[in-house]
Design a protein around this motif. Structure first.
Motif, PDB file in Angstrom:
ATOM      1  N   LYS A  25       1.663  -1.535  -0.406  1.00 24.19           N
ATOM      2  CA  LYS A  25       2.009  -1.628   1.012  1.00 24.19           C
ATOM      3  C   LYS A  25       3.053  -0.582   1.387  1.00 24.19           C
ATOM      4  O   LYS A  25       2.951   0.061   2.427  1.00 24.19           O
ATOM      5  CB  LYS A  25       2.543  -3.026   1.332  1.00 24.19           C
ATOM      6  CG  LYS A  25       1.498  -4.109   1.266  1.00 24.19           C
ATOM      7  CD  LYS A  25       2.104  -5.479   1.488  1.00 24.19           C
ATOM      8  CE  LYS A  25       1.066  -6.567   1.268  1.00 24.19           C
ATOM      9  NZ  LYS A  25       1.662  -7.904   1.313  1.00 24.19           N
ATOM     10  N   LEU A  26       4.055  -0.411   0.536  1.00 22.52           N
ATOM     11  CA  LEU A  26       5.097   0.570   0.828  1.00 22.52           C
ATOM     12  C   LEU A  26       4.561   1.991   0.755  1.00 22.52           C
ATOM     13  O   LEU A  26       4.929   2.844   1.570  1.00 22.52           O
ATOM     14  CB  LEU A  26       6.286   0.377  -0.112  1.00 22.52           C
ATOM     15  CG  LEU A  26       7.293  -0.644   0.393  1.00 22.52           C
ATOM     16  CD1 LEU A  26       7.155  -1.935  -0.368  1.00 22.52           C
ATOM     17  CD2 LEU A  26       8.669  -0.108   0.288  1.00 22.52           C
ATOM     18  N   LYS A  27       3.706   2.272  -0.222  1.00 21.85           N
ATOM     19  CA  LYS A  27       3.106   3.611  -0.329  1.00 21.85           C
ATOM     20  C   LYS A  27       2.263   3.919   0.903  1.00 21.85           C
ATOM     21  O   LYS A  27       2.278   5.035   1.408  1.00 21.85           O
ATOM     22  CB  LYS A  27       2.251   3.722  -1.583  1.00 21.85           C
ATOM     23  CG  LYS A  27       3.028   3.725  -2.873  1.00 21.85           C
ATOM     24  CD  LYS A  27       3.772   5.001  -3.009  1.00 21.85           C
ATOM     25  CE  LYS A  27       3.408   5.626  -4.336  1.00 21.85           C
ATOM     26  NZ  LYS A  27       4.112   6.866  -4.554  1.00 21.85           N
ATOM     27  N   ASN A  28       1.511   2.913   1.391  1.00 23.12           N
ATOM     28  CA  ASN A  28       0.695   3.103   2.602  1.00 23.12           C
ATOM     29  C   ASN A  28       1.548   3.320   3.841  1.00 23.12           C
ATOM     30  O   ASN A  28       1.107   3.949   4.799  1.00 23.12           O
ATOM     31  CB  ASN A  28      -0.244   1.917   2.815  1.00 23.12           C
ATOM     32  CG  ASN A  28      -1.337   1.864   1.771  1.00 23.12           C
ATOM     33  OD1 ASN A  28      -1.675   2.876   1.156  1.00 23.12           O
ATOM     34  ND2 ASN A  28      -1.881   0.681   1.551  1.00 23.12           N
ATOM     35  N   SER A  29       2.769   2.795   3.829  1.00 24.96           N
ATOM     36  CA  SER A  29       3.692   2.981   4.952  1.00 24.96           C
ATOM     37  C   SER A  29       4.438   4.310   4.873  1.00 24.96           C
ATOM     38  O   SER A  29       5.214   4.629   5.769  1.00 24.96           O
ATOM     39  CB  SER A  29       4.710   1.842   4.989  1.00 24.96           C
ATOM     40  OG  SER A  29       4.067   0.610   5.139  1.00 24.96           O
ATOM     41  N   GLY A  30       4.244   5.050   3.792  1.00 24.98           N
ATOM     42  CA  GLY A  30       4.901   6.347   3.650  1.00 24.98           C
ATOM     43  C   GLY A  30       6.246   6.296   2.955  1.00 24.98           C
ATOM     44  O   GLY A  30       7.003   7.264   2.995  1.00 24.98           O
ATOM     45  N   VAL A  31       6.557   5.198   2.309  1.00 25.52           N
ATOM     46  CA  VAL A  31       7.829   5.051   1.601  1.00 25.52           C
ATOM     47  C   VAL A  31       7.679   5.559   0.175  1.00 25.52           C
ATOM     48  O   VAL A  31       6.722   5.203  -0.515  1.00 25.52           O
ATOM     49  CB  VAL A  31       8.294   3.569   1.596  1.00 25.52           C
ATOM     50  CG1 VAL A  31       9.578   3.400   0.804  1.00 25.52           C
ATOM     51  CG2 VAL A  31       8.472   3.075   3.017  1.00 25.52           C
TER      52      VAL A  31
END
Length: 175
Positions: A25-31
């Protein structure tokens, strides 16, 4: 190692499946995630974070070849050239006689080489102070560390994404 005075956002999770899905989820949000610490290995976490495939097998093969060649040179020189020994009527340079020594030195060089490589590549040693974002990550919790200087999103935005992904606690650590 990290530079001094860096700010990290730290999310503490209670379940390994939750932290694994949170990484996605964080990777998909650009984090960009700095690291995830857990009390045991989580299958698929290294690829989820984006760690490259390890080349440790290549290093082991090189150390093994070095040990094999050293054993071959040692036994050939000592028993065949410097002080020729006739064992059981065989030639002084007879490779079947050298097999046990070659095997043992191959294993010895590989073991010592891999141990030394492990300590060097992971930055471990007696004088190194480990990064410990939360001491519970060695017991029963899963800790995700996010380097705030490497992310474009604001601190509050990242904290809300981490909290929404299932983190029990979210805090800021200055190291």
């Amino acid at each position: 190692m990290t530079d001094i005075n860096k700010k990290f956002l730290v999310g503490v999770y209670d379940d390994d499946d939750v932290v694994l899905s949170a990484v996605g989820k964080l990777k998909n949000s650009g984090v960009k995630i700095y690291e995830v610490y857990s009390p045991f290995a989580i299958h698929g976490m290294d690829t989820a974070i984006g760690h490259p495939r390890t080349r440790i097998g290549i290093a082991a093969f090189c150390f093994g070849c070095t040990g094999f060649l050293c054993a071959l040179l040692l036994t050939t020189w000592t028993m065949g050239i410097d002080w020729p020994m006739v064992i059981g009527g065989k030639d002084p340079i007879s490779l079947p006689n050298y097999v046990p020594v070659m095997f043992e030195l191959t294993v010895l060089f590989t073991a010592f080489g891999m141990t030394i490589s492990f300590f060097i590549t992971n930055g471990l040693g007696p004088t190194v102070k480990p990064l410990l974002f939360d001491p519970r990550c060695t017991d029963n919790k899963f800790v995700m560390a996010i380097d705030l200087s490497k992310n474009k999103l604001s601190e509050a935005e990242i904290a809300s994404i981490v909290k929404a992904s299932g983190a029990e606690e979210v805090s800021i650590k200055q190291l």
